[in-house]
Design an enzyme around this catalytic site. Structure first.
Site, short mmCIF file in Angstrom:
data_model
loop_
_atom_site.label_atom_id
_atom_site.label_comp_id
_atom_site.label_asym_id
_atom_site.label_seq_id
_atom_site.Cartn_x
_atom_site.Cartn_y
_atom_site.Cartn_z
N GLN A 11 0.82 -1.23 0.00
CA GLN A 11 0.00 0.00 0.00
C GLN A 11 0.85 1.27 0.00
OE1 GLN A 11 -3.54 0.11 2.65
NE2 GLN A 11 -2.32 -1.27 3.89
N ASP A 35 14.73 -10.32 -1.44
CA ASP A 35 13.86 -10.96 -0.43
C ASP A 35 14.38 -10.59 0.95
OD1 ASP A 35 12.46 -12.54 1.30
OD2 ASP A 35 12.81 -14.42 0.23
N ALA A 59 7.46 -4.48 4.99
CA ALA A 59 7.38 -5.09 6.31
C ALA A 59 6.57 -6.37 6.23
CB ALA A 59 6.72 -4.13 7.31
N TYR A 130 4.20 -9.03 16.06
CA TYR A 130 4.43 -8.01 15.02
C TYR A 130 5.02 -6.74 15.66
CZ TYR A 130 3.11 -4.12 11.93
OH TYR A 130 3.12 -2.97 11.18
N LYS A 134 8.73 -5.07 15.06
CA LYS A 134 8.91 -3.70 14.56
C LYS A 134 9.75 -2.89 15.55
CE LYS A 134 7.23 -1.97 11.35
NZ LYS A 134 7.73 -1.84 9.94
N TRP A 155 -2.98 2.33 11.54
CA TRP A 155 -4.22 2.05 10.80
C TRP A 155 -4.12 2.48 9.34
CZ3 TRP A 155 -8.99 3.33 14.40
CH2 TRP A 155 -8.77 2.79 15.68
N1 LIG Z 1 -0.97 -1.70 7.54
C1 LIG Z 1 -1.10 -1.02 8.67
O1 LIG Z 1 -2.21 -0.86 9.21
C2 LIG Z 1 0.10 -0.41 9.34
C3 LIG Z 1 -0.07 0.25 10.59
C4 LIG Z 1 1.05 0.85 11.19
C5 LIG Z 1 2.27 0.82 10.55
N2 LIG Z 1 2.41 0.16 9.37
C6 LIG Z 1 3.73 0.12 8.75
O2 LIG Z 1 3.65 0.87 7.53
C7 LIG Z 1 4.53 0.28 6.55
C8 LIG Z 1 3.74 0.03 5.28
O3 LIG Z 1 2.68 -0.87 5.53
P1 LIG Z 1 1.69 -1.35 4.37
O4 LIG Z 1 0.34 -1.52 4.99
O5 LIG Z 1 1.87 -0.49 3.18
O6 LIG Z 1 2.26 -2.80 4.06
P2 LIG Z 1 1.74 -3.85 2.97
O7 LIG Z 1 0.70 -3.26 2.10
O8 LIG Z 1 1.44 -5.11 3.71
O9 LIG Z 1 3.04 -4.07 2.09
C9 LIG Z 1 4.17 -4.70 2.61
C10 LIG Z 1 5.24 -4.71 1.54
O10 LIG Z 1 6.38 -5.39 2.10
C11 LIG Z 1 6.79 -6.36 1.18
N3 LIG Z 1 7.42 -7.50 1.82
C12 LIG Z 1 6.95 -8.26 2.83
N4 LIG Z 1 7.79 -9.27 3.07
C13 LIG Z 1 8.83 -9.12 2.20
C14 LIG Z 1 10.01 -9.86 1.94
N5 LIG Z 1 10.32 -10.97 2.63
N6 LIG Z 1 10.86 -9.42 0.98
C15 LIG Z 1 10.57 -8.31 0.25
N7 LIG Z 1 9.45 -7.59 0.43
C16 LIG Z 1 8.59 -8.00 1.39
C17 LIG Z 1 5.50 -6.81 0.49
O11 LIG Z 1 5.82 -7.50 -0.70
P3 LIG Z 1 4.84 -8.65 -1.29
O12 LIG Z 1 3.73 -7.92 -1.99
O13 LIG Z 1 5.71 -9.42 -2.22
O14 LIG Z 1 4.35 -9.43 -0.10
C18 LIG Z 1 4.83 -5.47 0.28
O15 LIG Z 1 5.35 -4.83 -0.85
C19 LIG Z 1 5.11 -0.96 7.22
O16 LIG Z 1 6.36 -0.65 7.74
C20 LIG Z 1 4.16 -1.29 8.34
O17 LIG Z 1 4.81 -1.98 9.38
C21 LIG Z 1 1.35 -0.42 8.74
#
Ligand SMILES: NC(=O)c1ccc[n+]([C@@H]2O[C@H](COP(=O)([O-])OP(=O)(O)OC[C@H]3O[C@@H](n4cnc5c(N)ncnc54)[C@H](OP(=O)(O)O)[C@@H]3O)[C@@H](O)[C@H]2O)c1
Length: 313
Positions: A11, A35, A59, A130, A134, A155
């Site tokens: 996202q 990876d 992540a 998780y 982090k 969120w």
């Molecule tokens: N989602 C939330 O509600 C939330 C809340 C607070 C903070 N955050 C933080 O905000 C950031 C962005 O979150 P998001 O929601 O955009 O995450 P997301 O949509 O789940 O995307 C995660 C990304 O990480 C990649 N990834 C995961 N495992 C990997 C691996 N082993 N090697 C290479 N790439 C890998 C995924 O690739 P694939 O598509 O190949 O899996 C995807 O591109 C993160 O740091 C997260 O911890 C998120």
């Protein structure tokens, strides 16, 4: 400037590509090219592509699954950022990393039990794997001594990918009644907002006369979400009302009922209070933060635009 940007199928990664693509050169490896669970492969990759900055929104974000897949969560969320930080330090470049409200246990409150927002100095005590993974990533980056910004957010949603907003829109089309948790408080953060602020910060960094002193003055942890607080139930109501208003729902709105977290058990425990205090980021970068409802409207308008152009949402 050449930026190594991870997680661009995700996202936030996707929004960052849109925000930064026209102002710098982006290196955007997918999981097959880099990876992050293969920790030994990361340093050689960085040394070969020689970026001027690393931005790491990638992540392991499967909060419930992380309870079972602890080792993978720690590899991606803690060990991989450790290597990013070590390499950034060696190359003398900056690292922008994203983290989460789930580093806190949600217990911060007044003596009367009124929830208080967390600031960057508050002590962390994650309730789930998780959050712990982090936090370990944050600590490794801080201890590495590299030039870094750690942006903690909460969120996260966008008009793309796997997120609460799109889940609610799907459920609203399938069901007449939705039961949604109403006792967890925090702030929904759109990736459009997050990527826009990241770009503003990057532009400030670029405009600095002396990069080293810019980093000296700015390195650290920052809380970044839109303004205001809500709970998941109220957020759902706002999504459904807006979707209905914009013609994204072709059926009557579902009835949305608030339920306590105890009625919706999940493998990973979530904090009841995810409120983040944004005073530091507003002060240090002079950014303006919209209310979470305003940020939501922007995303909903984008979804309506997508629907009008015939794209599936
Ligand atoms: N989602 C939330 O509600 C939330 C809340 C607070 C903070 N955050 C933080 O905000 C950031 C962005 O979150 P998001 O929601 O955009 O995450 P997301 O949509 O789940 O995307 C995660 C990304 O990480 C990649 N990834 C995961 N495992 C990997 C691996 N082993 N090697 C290479 N790439 C890998 C995924 O690739 P694939 O598509 O190949 O899996 C995807 O591109 C993160 O740091 C997260 O911890 C998120």
């Amino acid at each position: 400037m050449k930026i190594l940007l991870t997680g661009t199928s995700g996202q936030l990664g996707q929004s960052l590509v849109k925000a930064l693509n026209d102002v710098c050169e982006l290196i955007t490896p997918n999981r097959h090219e880099l990876d992050l669970s293969n920790v030994a492969s990361i340093a050689p990759y960085i040394q070969q592509c020689k970026p001027d900055l690393i931005i790491n929104p990638a992540a392991y974000t499967a909060v419930d699954l992380a309870e079972k897949e602890r080792e993978t969560a720690f590899r991606v969320n803690a060990q991989a950022p450790t290597v990013f930080a070590q390499e950034a330090k060696k190359l003398g470049i900056g690292l922008i990393h994203f983290s989460t409200d789930y580093v806190f246990d949600g217990s911060k409150a007044t003596a009367n039990g009124e929830q208080l927002p967390y600031n960057e100095q508050d002590s962390c005590k994650p309730l789930n794997v998780y959050g712990a993974s982090k936090l370990a990533g944050e600590q490794a980056i801080t201890e590495s001594g590299c030039q870094h910004l750690i942006l903690r957010t909460s969120w996260v949603y966008s008009d793309f990918g796997k997120n609460f907003l799109l889940t609610i829109l799907r459920l609203a089309k399938e069901k007449t009644d939705l039961n949604i948790v109403n006792d967890q408080w925090g702030t929904p953060s759109s990736t459009l907002f997050l990527s826009d602020v990241t770009k503003q910060i990057w532009l400030q960094m670029q405009g600095a006369n002396n990069a080293a002193s810019w980093w000296q003055n700015h390195s650290g942890i920052y809380h970044l979400t839109p303004d205001g607080f809500t709970n998941w139930c109220e957020f759902s109501q706002e999504i459904v009302n807006s979707a209905s208003h914009l013609g994204l729902l072709d059926m009557p709105r579902p009835n949305i009922h608030g339920i306590p977290s105890s009625a919706y058990p999940t493998p990973a425990q979530r904090p009841m209070n995810s409120r983040l205090d944004k005073t530091k980021i507003i002060r240090d970068f002079g950014i303006t933060i919209p209310d979470w409802r305003t940020a939501l409207q922007v995303c909903m308008q984008d979804l309506a635009g997508k629907k009008q152009s015939g794209s599936s949402i």
